[in-house]
Design a protein around this motif. Structure first.
Motif, PDB file in Angstrom:
ATOM      1  N   GLY A 233      62.276  36.432  23.876  1.00  0.00           N
ATOM      2  CA  GLY A 233      61.336  36.922  22.878  1.00  0.00           C
ATOM      3  C   GLY A 233      60.327  35.911  22.377  1.00  0.00           C
ATOM      4  O   GLY A 233      59.586  36.187  21.432  1.00  0.00           O
ATOM      5  N   PHE A 234      60.286  34.727  23.003  1.00  0.00           N
ATOM      6  CA  PHE A 234      59.301  33.735  22.583  1.00  0.00           C
ATOM      7  C   PHE A 234      57.900  34.170  23.000  1.00  0.00           C
ATOM      8  O   PHE A 234      57.695  34.658  24.112  1.00  0.00           O
ATOM      9  N   ASP A 235      56.962  33.974  22.101  1.00  0.00           N
ATOM     10  CA  ASP A 235      55.560  34.320  22.346  1.00  0.00           C
ATOM     11  C   ASP A 235      54.857  33.133  23.006  1.00  0.00           C
ATOM     12  O   ASP A 235      54.773  32.053  22.406  1.00  0.00           O
ATOM     13  N   PRO A 236      54.352  33.310  24.255  1.00  0.00           N
ATOM     14  CA  PRO A 236      53.701  32.190  24.955  1.00  0.00           C
ATOM     15  C   PRO A 236      52.523  31.582  24.202  1.00  0.00           C
ATOM     16  O   PRO A 236      52.172  30.430  24.440  1.00  0.00           O
ATOM     17  N   SER A 237      51.930  32.332  23.294  1.00  0.00           N
ATOM     18  CA  SER A 237      50.764  31.815  22.578  1.00  0.00           C
ATOM     19  C   SER A 237      51.154  30.915  21.401  1.00  0.00           C
ATOM     20  O   SER A 237      50.304  30.255  20.810  1.00  0.00           O
ATOM     21  N   LYS A 238      52.453  30.889  21.062  1.00  0.00           N
ATOM     22  CA  LYS A 238      52.921  30.102  19.921  1.00  0.00           C
ATOM     23  C   LYS A 238      53.515  28.768  20.382  1.00  0.00           C
ATOM     24  O   LYS A 238      53.959  28.627  21.523  1.00  0.00           O
TER      25      LYS A 238
END
Length: 390
Positions: A233-238
Motif C-alpha cells: 500500500g505504499f504510494d510511489p509518489s511519497k
C-alpha cells in the motif's frame, strides 16, 4: 634411460612454452618464478618478502605468506616508497597497513604513476584530504582500478544523474564502492524501475545519495521488491516508498525475520508489525539491539503498553542517550511532584521539537521545579561526553 631423460626434457620445455603463452594467473606465477630464476635467489627473495611484509608492513605471518605468492622484492625500496606515499598524503600507519594488506600488489606499484593520479582526481572534485583518506581506507580496491576506464566513467554516471559534482562526491564519501562497479549493470536498471513505478526523480536522487548500496541489488530482485512494496500500500509518489525499498534491499531474509521476532517478543502481532512498517519503514532498518533497548525502556522503565509503540513506530528511532533519557529525567521530577499525569502523551514528550519540549515541560514549571533546566542540560551533556568517549 637416455630416451626417458629426453622425453622428460621435451615435456618440460612444452609445459614452459604453454605456460608462457597462456595468460598468467596468480597460481602460475610462483611456478614460473621458480623455474625462470635460480632456486636460491628465488628462495631468498621470498624469505625477504615475507619478512619485510611482517616486520615493516604490519602483515600477519599468514597474510605475508599469502601475499608473497603474487609479489617478490629483494630490497625494501618499492614497498617503503608506497608507505611513504600514503604517509605523505595523510594516511595513518594503521590505515596504510590495512590498505596494503587488502591489496598487497600496491606495494610494487609506482606511487607517482599509479596512485597519485587517483588522489588528484578526488581533490579536483572538491574532496578534502580527510575525505580522500576515508574513501580509500574504506575501499582500498579503488587504488587498483583504472582511473580512465573505471573511476572516471563511474563518477560521471552519477554526476550526470544528480546534475551535481557536489552531490556525487557526497555519495562517494558515503559508499565509495559505487566507483568500483559498473553502474550500467544494476544502478541504471534499478533507477529506471523506480521511475517506471512513478517515484519522482527527487526521491530517487535522495535515496541514491543517502543509501547507494540499495541500488546494488540484482535488477530482477529489485523489481520483485518494488512489487512487494506496492502491494503493502505504499504510494510511489511519497517519500516512504523509497524508504521501504531501502529497508527491504538492505538486509537478508534471515535478518528481516530476526527483527520481526524481536518485535514479537514484545507482544506485537504480525498485523502490528506491518502497521508499524507502513507508518515508518525505518522501524525495520534499526538494529536488533536498538529495537530491544528502546522497547525495554518504554515498556519496562516507563511502564507503557508495547501496542502504543506499534502505533507510533517513529519513537523507536529516537536516541535513548540524546533525547529519551534526558527528557525522561524531567518527567520523573514532574511526576514525583504530581505536576503531570503518569499517562502523559509519549508524542508530546519525545516527538516534539527541543523548543516545544522546553517550553511545555521545563520553562512551564520554573516556579514548581526550578532545578529542571539544570537537570535536563546535565543529562544532555552527559550523553554528549559518552558519545565523545565512544
Amino acid at each position: 634411460m637416455t630416451m626417458m631423460v629426453g622425453f622428460l626434457r621435451k615435456a618440460l620445455v612444452l609445459q614452459v612454452r604453454f605456460t608462457l603463452s597462456a595468460s598468467p594467473t596468480p597460481q602460475s606465477l610462483p611456478y614460473l618464478h621458480h623455474y625462470l630464476y635460480p632456486f636460491s635467489s628465488s628462495s631468498e627473495a621470498h624469505s625477504f618478502t615475507v619478512s619485510h611484509l611482517m616486520n615493516s608492513c604490519g602483515f600477519s605471518h599468514k597474510a605475508a605468506l599469502s601475499a608473497s605468492k603474487y609479489l617478490h622484492f629483494k630490497t625494501p625500496e618499492k614497498p617503503n616508497s608506497v608507505f611513504a606515499f600514503f604517509n605523505s598524503h595523510g594516511f595513518s600507519e594503521s590505515q596504510t597497513s590495512k590498505i596494503t594488506r587488502s591489496q598487497p600488489q600496491l606495494l610494487v606499484s609506482d606511487p607517482d604513476k599509479s596512485l597519485l593520479p587517483k588522489l588528484q582526481f578526488f581533490y579536483s572534485k572538491g574532496a578534502s584530504n580527510p575525505d580522500v583518506v576515508k574513501i580509500i581506507a574504506s575501499c582500498p580496491v579503488i587504488m587498483k582500478r583504472s582511473l580512465e576506464n573505471q573511476i572516471i566513467p563511474s563518477f560521471n554516471f552519477f554526476k550526470d544523474f544528480f546534475q551535481s559534482e557536489e552531490m556525487t562526491m557526497a555519495t562517494v564519501k558515503r559508499f565509495s564502492r559505487v566507483l568500483i562497479v559498473n553502474p550500467h549493470i544494476c544502478v541504471e536498471s534499478n533507477i529506471n524501475a523506480l521511475q517506471e513505478s512513478g517515484v519522482p526523480k527527487s526521491n530517487i536522487a535522495a535515496l541514491l545519495s543517502l543509501q547507494p548500496r540499495a541500488f546494488m541489488v540484482r535488477p530482477n530482485h529489485f523489481r520483485e521488491i518494488l512489487d512487494e512494496v506496492k502491494k503493502m500500500g505504499f504510494d510511489p509518489s511519497k517519500t516512504r516508498f523509497p524508504t521501504a525499498v531501502q529497508a527491504m534491499t538492505g538486509m537478508s531474509k534471515s535478518t528481516w525475520e530476526r527483527k520481526i521476532d524481536a518485535y514479537k517478543r514484545w507482544g506485537w502481532s504480525e498485523e502490528d508489525i506491518w502497521l508499524a512498517f507502513t507508518k515508518s519503514p525505518w522501524c525495520m532498518i534499526y538494529s536488533e539491539d536498538k529495537i530491544m533497548a528502546t522497547m525495554d525502556f518504554f515498556v519496562n522503565k516507563m511502564g507503557r503498553e508495547s501496542s502504543l509503540i506499534a502505533n507510533r513506530p517513529f519513537l523507536i528511532g529516537l536516541s535513548l542517550e540524546k533525547r529519551i533519557i534526558p527528557r525522561y529525567s524531567v518527567v520523573q521530577v514532574l511526576l514525583s511532584k504530581g505536576l503531570i499525569d503518569k499517562d502523559v502523551s509519549l508524542v508530546a514528550l519525545f516527538e516534539s521539537t527541543e523548543k516545544m519540549f522546553l517550553e511545555k515541560f521545563v520553562n512551564g514549571y520554573k516556579e514548581e521545579a526550578p532545578q529542571l533546566l539544570n537537570l535536563y542540560q546535565e543529562k544532555v551533556n552527559l550523553s554528549g561526553k559518552a558519545r565523545g568517549k565512544g
